[in-house]
Motif scaffolding. Structure first.
Motif, PDB file in Angstrom:
ATOM      1  N   MET A  27       0.809  -1.219   0.000  1.00 46.64           N
ATOM      2  CA  MET A  27       0.000   0.000   0.000  1.00 46.64           C
ATOM      3  C   MET A  27       0.846   1.274   0.000  1.00 46.64           C
ATOM      4  N   VAL A  28       2.145   1.145   0.278  1.00 49.12           N
ATOM      5  CA  VAL A  28       3.022   2.319   0.303  1.00 49.12           C
ATOM      6  C   VAL A  28       3.849   2.442  -0.967  1.00 49.12           C
ATOM      7  N   ASN A  29       4.324   1.306  -1.483  1.00 44.92           N
ATOM      8  CA  ASN A  29       5.260   1.346  -2.614  1.00 44.92           C
ATOM      9  C   ASN A  29       4.969   0.211  -3.592  1.00 44.92           C
ATOM     10  N   PHE A  30       3.729   0.127  -4.052  1.00 46.58           N
ATOM     11  CA  PHE A  30       3.267  -1.005  -4.834  1.00 46.58           C
ATOM     12  C   PHE A  30       4.047  -1.190  -6.133  1.00 46.58           C
ATOM     13  N   ASP A  31       4.383  -0.106  -6.810  1.00 43.78           N
ATOM     14  CA  ASP A  31       4.988  -0.190  -8.142  1.00 43.78           C
ATOM     15  C   ASP A  31       6.493  -0.444  -8.126  1.00 43.78           C
ATOM     16  N   SER A  32       7.102  -0.542  -6.972  1.00 42.10           N
ATOM     17  CA  SER A  32       8.547  -0.768  -6.921  1.00 42.10           C
ATOM     18  C   SER A  32       8.886  -2.174  -7.407  1.00 42.10           C
ATOM     19  N   PRO A  33      10.036  -2.361  -8.054  1.00 47.42           N
ATOM     20  CA  PRO A  33      10.432  -3.695  -8.545  1.00 47.42           C
ATOM     21  C   PRO A  33      10.472  -4.740  -7.432  1.00 47.42           C
ATOM     22  N   ARG A  34      10.952  -4.359  -6.257  1.00 47.49           N
ATOM     23  CA  ARG A  34      11.009  -5.321  -5.143  1.00 47.49           C
ATOM     24  C   ARG A  34       9.613  -5.786  -4.743  1.00 47.49           C
ATOM     25  N   CYS A  35       8.703  -4.838  -4.675  1.00 45.74           N
ATOM     26  CA  CYS A  35       7.333  -5.194  -4.286  1.00 45.74           C
ATOM     27  C   CYS A  35       6.692  -6.096  -5.336  1.00 45.74           C
TER      28      CYS A  35
ATOM     29  N   ILE B 276      -6.152  -5.560  -3.298  1.00 50.39           N
ATOM     30  CA  ILE B 276      -5.006  -4.885  -3.913  1.00 50.39           C
ATOM     31  C   ILE B 276      -4.754  -5.435  -5.313  1.00 50.39           C
ATOM     32  N   ILE B 277      -4.792  -6.754  -5.458  1.00 46.74           N
ATOM     33  CA  ILE B 277      -4.562  -7.378  -6.769  1.00 46.74           C
ATOM     34  C   ILE B 277      -5.662  -6.997  -7.747  1.00 46.74           C
ATOM     35  N   GLU B 278      -6.902  -6.909  -7.255  1.00 48.95           N
ATOM     36  CA  GLU B 278      -8.020  -6.525  -8.121  1.00 48.95           C
ATOM     37  C   GLU B 278      -7.822  -5.105  -8.653  1.00 48.95           C
ATOM     38  N   LEU B 279      -7.388  -4.175  -7.795  1.00 52.26           N
ATOM     39  CA  LEU B 279      -7.118  -2.809  -8.235  1.00 52.26           C
ATOM     40  C   LEU B 279      -6.013  -2.783  -9.285  1.00 52.26           C
ATOM     41  N   SER B 280      -4.991  -3.579  -9.052  1.00 55.76           N
ATOM     42  CA  SER B 280      -3.858  -3.627  -9.979  1.00 55.76           C
ATOM     43  C   SER B 280      -4.292  -4.117 -11.355  1.00 55.76           C
TER      44      SER B 280
ATOM     45  N   LYS C 227      -7.108  -3.789 -12.737  1.00 55.42           N
ATOM     46  CA  LYS C 227      -7.919  -2.761 -13.394  1.00 55.42           C
ATOM     47  C   LYS C 227      -7.097  -1.514 -13.713  1.00 55.42           C
ATOM     48  N   ASN C 228      -5.777  -1.598 -13.436  1.00 56.73           N
ATOM     49  CA  ASN C 228      -4.863  -0.474 -13.682  1.00 56.73           C
ATOM     50  C   ASN C 228      -5.202   0.754 -12.844  1.00 56.73           C
ATOM     51  N   TYR C 229      -5.798   0.511 -11.655  1.00 56.41           N
ATOM     52  CA  TYR C 229      -6.035   1.600 -10.718  1.00 56.41           C
ATOM     53  C   TYR C 229      -4.808   1.760  -9.824  1.00 56.41           C
ATOM     54  N   PRO C 230      -4.561   2.958  -9.303  1.00 53.10           N
ATOM     55  CA  PRO C 230      -3.449   3.127  -8.351  1.00 53.10           C
ATOM     56  C   PRO C 230      -3.729   2.367  -7.061  1.00 53.10           C
ATOM     57  N   VAL C 231      -2.667   1.916  -6.426  1.00 52.30           N
ATOM     58  CA  VAL C 231      -2.794   1.154  -5.173  1.00 52.30           C
ATOM     59  C   VAL C 231      -2.146   1.949  -4.052  1.00 52.30           C
ATOM     60  N   ASP C 232      -2.952   2.350  -3.086  1.00 49.62           N
ATOM     61  CA  ASP C 232      -2.446   3.008  -1.878  1.00 49.62           C
ATOM     62  C   ASP C 232      -3.489   2.860  -0.782  1.00 49.62           C
ATOM     63  N   LEU C 233      -3.228   3.461   0.342  1.00 49.83           N
ATOM     64  CA  LEU C 233      -4.125   3.327   1.490  1.00 49.83           C
ATOM     65  C   LEU C 233      -5.541   3.790   1.151  1.00 49.83           C
ATOM     66  N   ILE C 234      -5.666   4.936   0.483  1.00 44.34           N
ATOM     67  CA  ILE C 234      -6.986   5.508   0.206  1.00 44.34           C
ATOM     68  C   ILE C 234      -7.759   4.664  -0.800  1.00 44.34           C
TER      69      ILE C 234
ATOM     70  N   TYR D  73      -7.020  -0.011  10.724  1.00 46.37           N
ATOM     71  CA  TYR D  73      -6.104  -1.148  10.611  1.00 46.37           C
ATOM     72  C   TYR D  73      -5.247  -1.037   9.348  1.00 46.37           C
ATOM     73  N   LEU D  74      -5.853  -0.585   8.230  1.00 44.83           N
ATOM     74  CA  LEU D  74      -5.080  -0.404   7.005  1.00 44.83           C
ATOM     75  C   LEU D  74      -3.993   0.651   7.204  1.00 44.83           C
ATOM     76  N   ALA D  75      -4.348   1.716   7.922  1.00 43.03           N
ATOM     77  CA  ALA D  75      -3.361   2.767   8.194  1.00 43.03           C
ATOM     78  C   ALA D  75      -2.236   2.240   9.073  1.00 43.03           C
ATOM     79  N   GLU D  76      -2.593   1.393  10.025  1.00 42.09           N
ATOM     80  CA  GLU D  76      -1.571   0.797  10.896  1.00 42.09           C
ATOM     81  C   GLU D  76      -0.602  -0.068  10.094  1.00 42.09           C
ATOM     82  N   LEU D  77      -1.135  -0.833   9.125  1.00 39.20           N
ATOM     83  CA  LEU D  77      -0.278  -1.661   8.272  1.00 39.20           C
ATOM     84  C   LEU D  77       0.704  -0.790   7.490  1.00 39.20           C
ATOM     85  N   SER D  78       0.202   0.307   6.925  1.00 36.48           N
ATOM     86  CA  SER D  78       1.053   1.185   6.120  1.00 36.48           C
ATOM     87  C   SER D  78       2.113   1.874   6.967  1.00 36.48           C
TER      88      SER D  78
END
Length: 468
Positions: free
Chosen positions: A19-27, A51-55, A57-64, A84-89
């Motif tokens: 949720m913080v750095n989805f597009d990074s190569p490591r992620c 998260i995978i469903e958003l990806s 559909k080519n939607y951005p992936v972040d907390l919001i 809880y999502l904010a705590e994970l991030s």
């Protein structure tokens, strides 16, 4: 108390990084190791799936975006809400280590899957059933193969969603369009036949049945396919020979590979030195390739073939072809009171399942019943194997091997007809021709062979698959 293997902290770290750095190569590399059921927590499975469903559909992936999409579906509160999502991030230890975190999550999933299968093994032994001990052990062996496959690929058997299948198919399609050898089917080693089977070739997971009467050259045909797969496709071949001993099989393979007559092995050394030198050269090549394995156990059983094939698939990583020569010499593993056609039907269904399980081609030879010799045209059709089970229903390919010279002294003794009566993956009802001499099969001119074949013009277009 034994605790089900899991690591919730590692799961949280993976989701937080996504949720913080989805597009990074490591992620992205970490995500490829996982799927929803890799997570132990039901909440984490739902978050990962969203998260995978958003990806996709080519939607951005972040907390919001994750929280909004889950709220729209009514699943946000089930997963602990926005807090809880904010705590994970916020509490992700280090995004640099996300690949390691994903590895921990995956390892725990493999351990859980293994425990589940081991429980299935115990239940199979304890529960009363009509299965024999041999059949139970074979089923247990299959479960261990599933564990090994899951460890290597993360794939499981059973029902799968269309989305899961689509992801797998898309990856295969990309490889196929890139002309990757790993995505195409296998070839037979005969140019004319391979051209007819193109572009798919022999599809992996298929049962390929070759039927013939004695002296037609079906074992020679099998050996030609085996050596081609081993030497040209560079894939392991397992040969279960119920008719020939292993040394005889080796001699035939060497004769085909080197192009010399196997008679030189028996004529007291009268063969030319150059022929022996060629044979030894090819023996060295075959040995170094280490892709051909022969089992000449008499009256072999389906359970034995399954066990040995799974063992070799685990040792070699992949199997190209499994050859069985031939069906009616196999032990049916059933009581003498059972009808032959039903017993052999169990074998053909089992071999088809084995082809799918190991993603290889199983080549089954079968000797056809002698009733065809009462016909005017003795070319084989699928119904000639009807007394050996439901071969027509179980196989993907059915070919008949025919040499007119067996019945007609005037016919070309070196001409073989390969009649493709059934092909579930493409066009069927056609004949190709090959030369056969000194237990060796070779390519020949198709137009010339067609002219030489002893078939009346009106019967050239015979529909073999529809014959009775």
């Amino acid at each position: 108390m034994n605790i089900t293997p899991n690591d919730l902290v590692a799961e949280q770290a993976v989701l937080g990084t996504m949720m913080v750095n989805f597009d990074s190569p490591r992620c992205q590399k970490a995500i490829r190791q996982l799927k929803a059921d890799s997570f132990y927590s039901k909440q984490h499975q739902m978050i990962f799936s969203q998260i995978i469903e958003l990806s996709k559909k080519n939607y951005p992936v972040d907390l919001i975006t994750v929280s909004d999409s889950m709220e729209a579906k009514g699943t946000l509160s089930e997963c602990g809400g926005l807090a809880y999502l904010a705590e994970l991030s916020k509490n992700t230890p280090s995004m640099v280590n996300v690949i390691a975190y994903a590895g921990i999550v995956r390892d725990k999933a493999i351990e859980r899957y293994t425990l589940q299968k081991l429980n299935d093994c115990s239940a199979m032994i304890y529960e009363k059933s009509n299965l024999s001990t041999s059949e139970k052990l074979s089923a247990i062996q299959s479960l261990f193969t599933q564990i090994d496959d899951y460890n290597k690929t993360g794939k499981t058997l059973g029902l799968k969603s269309l989305n899961t299948i689509a992801d797998k198919w898309t990856a295969t399609l990309e490889k196929r369009l890139d002309n990757s050898d790993s995505a195409r089917g296998l070839s037979t080693g005969l140019k004319a036949l391979d051209e007819k089977l193109a572009p798919k070739g022999l599809v992996r997971g298929s049962l390929f049945v070759a039927g013939a009467r004695p002296k037609m050259g079906k074992t020679t045909f099998e050996i030609n396919m085996a050596r081609h797969c081993a030497m040209n496709e560079k894939l392991p071949v397992l040969i279960f020979s119920l008719e020939m001993q292993d040394e005889q099989m080796l001699e035939n393979i060497l004769a085909q590979e080197s192009g010399v007559s196997s008679d030189i092995f028996y004529d007291g050394g009268l063969g030319a030195d150059s022929e022996f030198a060629r044979v030894m050269h090819h023996l060295k090549e075959l040995s170094e390739t280490d892709n051909i394995y022969i089992d000449d156990t008499p009256a072999i059983t389906l359970s034995h073939i399954r066990s040995e094939s799974r063992r070799m698939a685990k040792a070699k990583g992949q199997i190209g072809m499994i050859m069985v020569d031939y069906l009616t010499l196999m032990d049916k593993e059933k009581g003498d009171d059972q009808r032959n056609d039903l017993a052999y039907g169990v074998i053909t269904k089992g071999l088809k399942a084995l082809a799918k399980e190991l993603n290889c081609v199983v080549v089954l030879l079968t000797q056809l019943n002698r009733n065809l010799e009462s016909r005017g045209d003795k070319r084989p059709v699928p119904s000639d194997s009807r007394d050996t089970g439901q071969i027509e229903q179980d196989c993907d390919y059915w070919i008949g091997i025919y040499r007119d010279s067996v019945y007609n002294d005037q016919a070309d003794k070196n001409l073989m007809e390969i009649i493709v009566a059934l092909n579930r993956h493409g066009a069927g009802n056609f004949t190709v021709y090959a030369g056969i001499k000194n237990a060796r099969i070779y390519d020949i001119n198709q137009a010339e062979a067609y002219a030489q074949s002893n078939v009346e013009p009106a019967r050239k277009e015979r529909k073999y698959a529809k014959a009775s």
